[in-house]
Design an enzyme around this catalytic site. Structure first.
Site, mmCIF file in Angstrom:
data_model
loop_
_atom_site.group_PDB
_atom_site.id
_atom_site.type_symbol
_atom_site.label_atom_id
_atom_site.label_comp_id
_atom_site.label_asym_id
_atom_site.label_seq_id
_atom_site.Cartn_x
_atom_site.Cartn_y
_atom_site.Cartn_z
ATOM 1 N N LYS A 86 -13.375 -7.483 -8.408
ATOM 2 C CA LYS A 86 -13.721 -7.770 -7.010
ATOM 3 C C LYS A 86 -15.214 -8.072 -6.923
ATOM 4 O O LYS A 86 -16.041 -7.370 -7.523
ATOM 5 C CB LYS A 86 -13.398 -6.582 -6.099
ATOM 6 C CG LYS A 86 -11.921 -6.300 -5.910
ATOM 7 C CD LYS A 86 -11.725 -5.113 -4.967
ATOM 8 C CE LYS A 86 -10.253 -4.795 -4.747
ATOM 9 N NZ LYS A 86 -10.068 -3.585 -3.902
ATOM 10 N N LYS B 242 0.840 -1.189 0.000
ATOM 11 C CA LYS B 242 0.000 0.000 0.000
ATOM 12 C C LYS B 242 0.880 1.246 0.000
ATOM 13 O O LYS B 242 1.854 1.340 0.758
ATOM 14 C CB LYS B 242 -0.914 0.012 1.233
ATOM 15 C CG LYS B 242 -1.992 -1.057 1.229
ATOM 16 C CD LYS B 242 -3.049 -0.786 0.173
ATOM 17 C CE LYS B 242 -4.202 -1.769 0.268
ATOM 18 N NZ LYS B 242 -5.261 -1.486 -0.726
#
Length: 320
Positions: free
Chosen positions: A239, A143
């Protein structure tokens, strides 16, 4: 009958991205019961998409108890509510038929597949420590958040010199940052960046040399997203919570591949019940990121099987 319940699962440690931090996975679990059989699905409402636990639960509770999976696609838009119900209906149909969900979908049985393992956003020292702990994993997803990203990746590379690395900017970069950061990250072995620019600010991608391949995450929800991504993105992140369930996610994966995009299979921070249907999407994916259960301190029983970073097909007793 459709039942929905809010549940909370503790994370193993604080999980931070550019938008904030969390200590628990807050999920909605849907159970659809018919004729003595029960199917289950899970979703993670996401404030970034205007969802809350309450709004998603209300949308699910408003559905007729006997709704079909076909009718569900029109009854609810793509998103978390439709995902949980769609996956519960797949599970129910598999139980009623005495078959596995992949047989009903007409696809090959899933094989074990390597998942990325996500490193939380932090200081370079903290991220190096995370990387060192996970250095044996073959694929790390880091991240990022903008300023200070090069020192972060340098630290991750020091901590895990042999791992492949992909990064997720979560809409935290500008076009200028991409031009500055991308060549450096490529030199450090980074293979792809997810959603560097904010949705609506990604037109700049069409006019720049993408030396670091770019994956659409927040910009890609379902098949309706694809035309707007052409020429700007190299990959799409499929997703379940964005697509609104396995039904649309399978179609999105196939349409994306046909349109020339590479595919990543991603997840929200949820339990094994949320990951299990997504395993069916892994065929043909360039990257799989289904590490949600690995980030938890507590999970479903039985959980999805992992051997190191390898995800195993779900057992019948979990889903599908």
């Amino acid at each position: 009958m459709i039942r929905v319940a809010a549940e909370r699962f503790a994370l193993a440690e604080v999980f931070t991205i550019s938008r904030g931090s969390k200590t628990h996975a807050d999920v909605l679990t849907v159970t659809v019961e018919r004729d003595g059989f029960a199917g289950r699905g899970e979703c993670v409402p996401y404030a970034r998409y205007g969802e809350s636990m309450e709004s998603v639960a209300a949308a699910i509770e408003a559905l007729p108890g006997d709704i079909s999976r076909v009718d569900l696609q029109e009854a609810l838009p793509a998103g978390a509510a439709r995902n949980a119900v769609d996956c519960a209906l797949w599970d129910l149909e598999a139980k009623v038929a005495g078959k596995r969900a992949w047989d009903l979908a007409g696809i090959a049985a899933p094989k074990r597949v390597t998942s990325a393992f996500t490193l939380s956003l932090g200081t370079p020292d903290a991220m190096e420590a995370q990387a060192r702990r996970e250095a044996a994993r073959p694929l790390l997803k880091t991240k990022l958040g903008g300023e200070g990203d090069v020192p972060r990746i340098e630290a991750v590379r020091r901590g895990a010199p042999k791992a492949r690395i992909i990064v997720d900017a979560n809409e935290g970069w500008t076009a200028e940052m991409y031009r500055e950061l991308a060549p450096v990250l490529v030199e450090l072995g980074v293979e792809m960046v997810e959603q560097p620019f904010a949705v609506g600010a990604d037109e700049a991608l069409a006019d720049m040399e993408r030396v670091l391949p770019v994956c659409a995450d927040e910009s890609c929800h379902d098949r309706a997203s694809l035309p707007g991504l052409a020429g700007k993105y190299d990959m799409i992140n499929v997703k379940l919570d964005k697509a609104g369930g396995l039904t649309e996610a399978l179609a999105l994966r196939d349409a994306g591949l046909h349109a020339g995009f590479s595919v990543m299979v991603g997840c929200m921070v949820g339990t094994s019940l949320a990951m299990a249907p997504a395993v069916l999407l892994a065929e043909g994916a360039a990257f799989v990121d289904l590490d949600g259960p690995l980030l938890l301190a507590e999970d479903r029983v039985p959980p999805l099987g992992f051997e190191g970073s390898d995800v195993l097909p779900p057992a019948r007793s979990l889903w599908g």
